[in-house]
Design a protein around this motif. Structure first.
Motif, mmCIF file in Angstrom:
data_model
loop_
_atom_site.group_PDB
_atom_site.id
_atom_site.type_symbol
_atom_site.label_atom_id
_atom_site.label_comp_id
_atom_site.label_asym_id
_atom_site.label_seq_id
_atom_site.Cartn_x
_atom_site.Cartn_y
_atom_site.Cartn_z
ATOM 1 N N LEU A 129 -1.391 15.216 3.116
ATOM 2 C CA LEU A 129 -0.470 15.476 1.849
ATOM 3 C C LEU A 129 -0.354 14.506 1.063
ATOM 4 C CD1 LEU A 129 0.067 18.145 0.710
ATOM 5 C CD2 LEU A 129 1.928 18.533 1.343
ATOM 6 N N PHE A 130 0.805 13.944 1.669
ATOM 7 C CA PHE A 130 1.760 12.192 1.485
ATOM 8 C C PHE A 130 0.892 11.789 0.755
ATOM 9 C CE2 PHE A 130 6.673 13.955 2.207
ATOM 10 C CZ PHE A 130 6.179 15.128 2.620
ATOM 11 N N ALA A 131 -0.210 11.178 1.297
ATOM 12 C CA ALA A 131 -0.686 10.084 1.303
ATOM 13 C C ALA A 131 -1.560 10.568 0.023
ATOM 14 C CB ALA A 131 -1.445 9.963 2.335
ATOM 15 N N LEU A 132 -2.247 11.991 -0.235
ATOM 16 C CA LEU A 132 -2.832 12.465 -1.610
ATOM 17 C C LEU A 132 -1.516 12.223 -2.292
ATOM 18 C CD1 LEU A 132 -5.037 15.100 -0.434
ATOM 19 C CD2 LEU A 132 -5.726 12.791 -1.285
ATOM 20 N N LEU A 133 -0.516 12.858 -2.745
ATOM 21 C CA LEU A 133 0.424 12.923 -3.714
ATOM 22 C C LEU A 133 1.178 11.263 -4.066
ATOM 23 C CD1 LEU A 133 2.409 16.058 -2.643
ATOM 24 C CD2 LEU A 133 0.952 15.452 -4.135
ATOM 25 N N SER A 134 1.270 10.575 -3.470
ATOM 26 C CA SER A 134 1.339 9.225 -3.759
ATOM 27 C C SER A 134 0.338 9.013 -4.196
ATOM 28 C CB SER A 134 1.879 8.711 -2.197
ATOM 29 O OG SER A 134 0.428 7.799 -1.676
ATOM 30 N N LEU A 135 -0.829 8.885 -4.856
ATOM 31 C CA LEU A 135 -1.475 8.502 -5.082
ATOM 32 C C LEU A 135 -1.340 9.118 -6.696
ATOM 33 C CD1 LEU A 135 -5.127 8.122 -2.690
ATOM 34 C CD2 LEU A 135 -3.570 6.494 -3.247
ATOM 35 N N LEU A 136 -1.328 10.205 -6.489
ATOM 36 C CA LEU A 136 -1.348 11.050 -8.343
ATOM 37 C C LEU A 136 -0.376 9.902 -8.800
ATOM 38 C CD1 LEU A 136 -0.576 14.209 -7.021
ATOM 39 C CD2 LEU A 136 -2.510 13.269 -8.049
ATOM 40 N N PRO A 137 -0.396 9.917 -10.169
ATOM 41 C CA PRO A 137 0.217 9.073 -11.119
ATOM 42 C C PRO A 137 1.805 9.543 -11.921
ATOM 43 C CG PRO A 137 -1.291 9.945 -12.439
ATOM 44 C CD PRO A 137 -1.982 10.542 -10.833
ATOM 45 N N ALA A 138 3.014 9.126 -11.160
ATOM 46 C CA ALA A 138 3.879 9.682 -11.652
ATOM 47 C C ALA A 138 4.043 10.195 -12.435
ATOM 48 C CB ALA A 138 5.221 8.110 -10.941
ATOM 49 N N ILE B 119 1.635 -0.554 -0.009
ATOM 50 C CA ILE B 119 0.172 0.025 0.343
ATOM 51 C C ILE B 119 0.776 1.475 -0.069
ATOM 52 C CG2 ILE B 119 -1.624 1.398 1.063
ATOM 53 C CD1 ILE B 119 -2.493 -1.855 2.813
ATOM 54 N N PRO B 120 1.190 1.675 -0.974
ATOM 55 C CA PRO B 120 1.989 2.723 -1.429
ATOM 56 C C PRO B 120 1.776 4.350 -0.509
ATOM 57 C CG PRO B 120 1.337 2.770 -3.197
ATOM 58 C CD PRO B 120 0.663 1.162 -2.398
ATOM 59 N N VAL B 121 0.249 4.220 -0.660
ATOM 60 C CA VAL B 121 -0.209 5.689 0.595
ATOM 61 C C VAL B 121 0.175 5.172 1.714
ATOM 62 C CG1 VAL B 121 -2.190 6.091 1.544
ATOM 63 C CG2 VAL B 121 -2.591 5.176 -0.903
ATOM 64 N N LEU B 122 -0.024 4.617 2.293
ATOM 65 C CA LEU B 122 0.882 4.457 4.005
ATOM 66 C C LEU B 122 2.358 5.083 3.789
ATOM 67 C CD1 LEU B 122 -0.957 1.352 5.589
ATOM 68 C CD2 LEU B 122 -1.369 3.348 5.667
ATOM 69 N N HIS B 123 3.249 4.591 2.848
ATOM 70 C CA HIS B 123 4.682 5.065 3.210
ATOM 71 C C HIS B 123 4.560 6.246 2.651
ATOM 72 C CE1 HIS B 123 6.903 1.235 2.439
ATOM 73 N NE2 HIS B 123 5.813 0.674 2.274
ATOM 74 N N GLY B 124 4.025 6.944 1.791
ATOM 75 C CA GLY B 124 3.486 8.432 1.952
ATOM 76 C C GLY B 124 3.310 8.683 2.908
ATOM 77 N N ALA B 125 2.223 8.392 3.706
ATOM 78 C CA ALA B 125 1.346 9.119 4.885
ATOM 79 C C ALA B 125 2.529 8.884 5.766
ATOM 80 C CB ALA B 125 0.266 8.801 5.219
ATOM 81 N N VAL B 126 3.317 8.194 5.695
ATOM 82 C CA VAL B 126 4.355 8.479 7.257
ATOM 83 C C VAL B 126 5.227 8.849 7.147
ATOM 84 C CG1 VAL B 126 6.544 6.867 7.825
ATOM 85 C CG2 VAL B 126 4.713 5.878 7.775
ATOM 86 N N ASP B 127 5.944 8.773 5.742
ATOM 87 C CA ASP B 127 6.884 10.427 5.271
ATOM 88 C C ASP B 127 6.886 11.689 5.520
ATOM 89 O OD1 ASP B 127 8.930 8.449 3.863
ATOM 90 O OD2 ASP B 127 7.849 8.640 1.900
ATOM 91 N N GLY B 128 5.120 11.863 6.057
ATOM 92 C CA GLY B 128 4.391 13.232 5.701
ATOM 93 C C GLY B 128 4.658 13.488 6.827
#
Lengths: 195, 184
Positions: free
Chosen positions: B175-184, A119-128
């Protein structure tokens, strides 16, 4: 002969002891949210700004000590604060509160790792969370810096520490061992007037 | 590795490995990751090199200091009780040392020279806060987004000091989670 009044330290008014439960609660949540690096900034905020348990200088000096001593910086700072507030029981409560939650959580993450890593969203959340936490630390750095720049010795000490450790990656302990005596000497109380 | 003949053997081994590391880990986990890897992978065969990397990644993703890696190693060795023993072995020795220093330190509060020590150490703590911010971002390979978020949080706290950290950390996560959902 050293009867110079400490200029900014508040009077040590007798206050009721800080409840261990308050220490527990404070450090539990900080530990719970300490992703990828220290939350010393949050500890400072709770202890100095919110509860007014300690002064700026006390906590900032504690941050320096916590980093020089072996062990994780945030847990050392928790122990330092806990001891200052309630002695050894305070230190024990602060430490257990700080690592109890993360200990259970990191094992749960391990158990769920196969799923989570998909789940990449969780990685993103952690970095945030980590990035926002750096912001908390920066804010405390700014608070410290505005106090420091009034005097030339501490200002040089602050900049030298940042450059040596942050930019040049020199080893922490020798750097602090060299800078600390010079910095302390620059603010050492004179016999007559205060510098 | 035939030292597993006894109920306490795995716990004693964890203590024997982790207590010395606890007392030399200046700056926390990163200082001991390399020797810890050598000891737990090559010497004790508790886990494979690949598993070690995996645990390192998990310790980074999970809350808590980086030295929580030792907790995960303890879990691999002996389950929940191993995790508890490893956590204590990692955090208690350094904390006892820290309490000792803190007690000597606070005994002299209020003296003029102690105030000078504090005033002299505070700028070093401040410099280390800035250095730490830099180090975290270098470790995380962070870009302008991370720096922008950190700057925004610092600015927000300057403007509204009472803003609760939960809100700021939550907004960073969203914010980071949302951005990680965007297509790269």
């Amino acid at each position: 002969m050293t009867s110079i009044p400490a200029p900014t330290s508040p009077a040590h008014t007798p206050t009721p002891p800080i409840p261990l439960s308050a220490i527990l609660k404070t450090f539990f949540w900080i530990g719970f949210f300490s992703f990828g690096g220290g939350l010393s900034g949050w500890i400072h905020r709770e202890v100095v700004q919110r509860h007014r348990w300690m002064t700026d200088d006390e906590v900032l000096a504690g941050i320096a000590l916590a980093q020089v001593l072996p062990g994780a910086n945030v847990t050392n700072l928790a122990v330092f604060v806990g001891n200052r507030l309630r002695g050894i029981p305070g230190a024990a409560v602060a430490l257990s509160a700080m690592i109890g939650g993360p200990m259970v959580l990191c094992i749960l993450v391990l158990l769920a790792y196969g799923t989570i890593s998909q789940i990449p969203v969780l990685h993103g959340a952690v970095d945030g969370v980590a990035a926002a936490a750096v912001g908390l630390n920066l804010r405390i750095g700014i608070v410290g810096a505005t106090r420091v720049v009034r005097r030339i010795g501490p200002t040089i000490a602050m900049l030298a520490t940042f450059i040596a450790v942050g930019i040049l990656h020199w080893p922490l302990v020798p750097v602090v061992l060299v800078i600390a005596p010079l910095s302390i000497a620059s603010v050492w109380p004179r016999r007559s007037a205060h510098g | 590795m035939d030292d597993n003949n006894g109920f306490f053997a795995p716990y004693l081994a964890l203590v024997a490995v982790l207590v010395p590391f606890s007392l030399v880990a200046i700056g926390g986990g990163p200082a001991i990751f390399a020797p810890l890897q050598h000891e737990s992978v090559d010497v004790r065969h508790w886990l494979s090199a690949r598993e070690f990397i995996e645990l390192f990644a998990i310790a980074r993703v999970a809350p808590g200091p980086g030295s929580m890696l030792s907790t995960l190693i303890g879990w691999k060795v002996a389950g929940w009780s191993g995790a508890l023993v490893a956590t204590l072995a990692m955090f208690v020795p350094s904390s006892i040392l820290c309490v000792g220093v803190a007690r000597v330190w606070s005994r002299y509060r209020g003296r003029a020279w102690h105030h000078a020590l504090e005033e002299g150490l505070a700028p070093i703590g401040t410099g280390l806060m800035f250095a730490g911010a830099l180090a975290i971002f270098r470790l995380a390979d962070a870009g302008p987004l991370a720096w922008g978020t950190a700057a925004a949080v610092a600015a927000m706290l300057t403007w509204r000091p009472r803003t609760h950290p939960f809100i700021l950390l939550g907004m960073g996560a969203a914010l980071f989670a949302l951005l990680s959902l965007l297509p790269a």
